[in-house]
Enzyme design. Sequence first.
Site, PDB file in Angstrom:
ATOM      1  N   SER A  90       0.850  -1.194   0.000  1.00 12.56           N
ATOM      2  CA  SER A  90       0.000   0.000   0.000  1.00 12.56           C
ATOM      3  C   SER A  90       0.881   1.236   0.000  1.00 12.56           C
ATOM      4  O   SER A  90       2.053   1.184   0.401  1.00 12.56           O
ATOM      5  CB  SER A  90      -0.898  -0.009   1.238  1.00 12.56           C
ATOM      6  OG  SER A  90      -1.549   1.236   1.403  1.00 12.56           O
ATOM      7  N   TYR A 105      -2.698  -0.364  10.124  1.00 15.62           N
ATOM      8  CA  TYR A 105      -2.594  -0.796   8.724  1.00 15.62           C
ATOM      9  C   TYR A 105      -1.244  -0.406   8.131  1.00 15.62           C
ATOM     10  O   TYR A 105      -0.582  -1.211   7.457  1.00 15.62           O
ATOM     11  CB  TYR A 105      -3.728  -0.184   7.911  1.00 15.62           C
ATOM     12  CG  TYR A 105      -3.805  -0.685   6.487  1.00 15.62           C
ATOM     13  CD1 TYR A 105      -4.343  -1.936   6.205  1.00 15.62           C
ATOM     14  CD2 TYR A 105      -3.353   0.087   5.429  1.00 15.62           C
ATOM     15  CE1 TYR A 105      -4.417  -2.413   4.905  1.00 15.62           C
ATOM     16  CE2 TYR A 105      -3.426  -0.370   4.119  1.00 15.62           C
ATOM     17  CZ  TYR A 105      -3.957  -1.613   3.863  1.00 15.62           C
ATOM     18  OH  TYR A 105      -4.024  -2.074   2.564  1.00 15.62           O
TER      19      TYR A 105
END
Length: 299
Positions: free
Chosen positions: A210, A223
């Site tokens: 990501s 995250y």
Amino acid sequence: GDHRDLHYPLRRQRQMCIRDRANNIKDPISVSIIGGSGYTGAELIRLISKHPHFQLNQVIANRNADKKIQDIFPHLRHLNLPDFISFDRMDFNNVDLILLSRDQIKLDSLQDEIKEKFGIEPLTVEFDFFKAKEKDYNFLIENLIDNYTKIDGLVHVAGILGYLSPFTSTSPSQLETVMKINFESNFLLTKALMPLLEKSECPSVIFTSSGVGRKGRAFWTSYSISKFAVEGLMQVLADEYEGRVKFNTFNPGPTRTKMRAQAFPAEDPLTLKSPQDVAECYLWLLSKECKETGKSYDY
């Protein structure tokens, strides 16, 4: 690893890596191109269609599916070429596919869809990354060894967002849950599969990353940390297994998924690319055409 762009990528960086078998070839080598609507795709089409030892059978380009290649690339009008097709019409003969998920109903549905569209029946395994211990991974591999002599590719896509919250509001249990699914499952499954991966001629492992795993972002604590860990794991493995197994990360960017909707509920999903668009990049990274290891790719 350094960051690579894979959207104009599949066009800019893709190279034909099939060795010319020279003058003793009797039957042409069958070639399929995934992501053939860019500049490099056009060059591949031109070169392969004229090569005496290659036969161009499929050119996959979702956004131009069912269009004539000559209409997109007028300079190729003099060649006899197939039409562009979508990814879901690609011929997957002689492919073994293993699907893992905690949701058996979705597995069964996807298995039926793949069987109907591609004529192959993947092995499905109900597996909960949150509940699984190392012994569960080892048991899984023991069963795979009974059915397969090697694993050519491994794609890690399982992940959860957790909650977006200030650092001081991030609980240890939330961090543990996100790390267990986003990072620990990658670590344990890769570790368990290494004996089968090393038996492949050109094994490839892809970790889904990501943008917040490359540059931290406020409130994305759990995250972001999990994706930084994935990037670190990839770099360690790429260095340790250089020349034997390819390890890369891929950041698909904004995609039309439930996780994206959870993070950005006000966003119009129709403005985002589909998972099918992203799949083309994963396929290229799995292929022999991708020679790189230790790289962090972006869509």
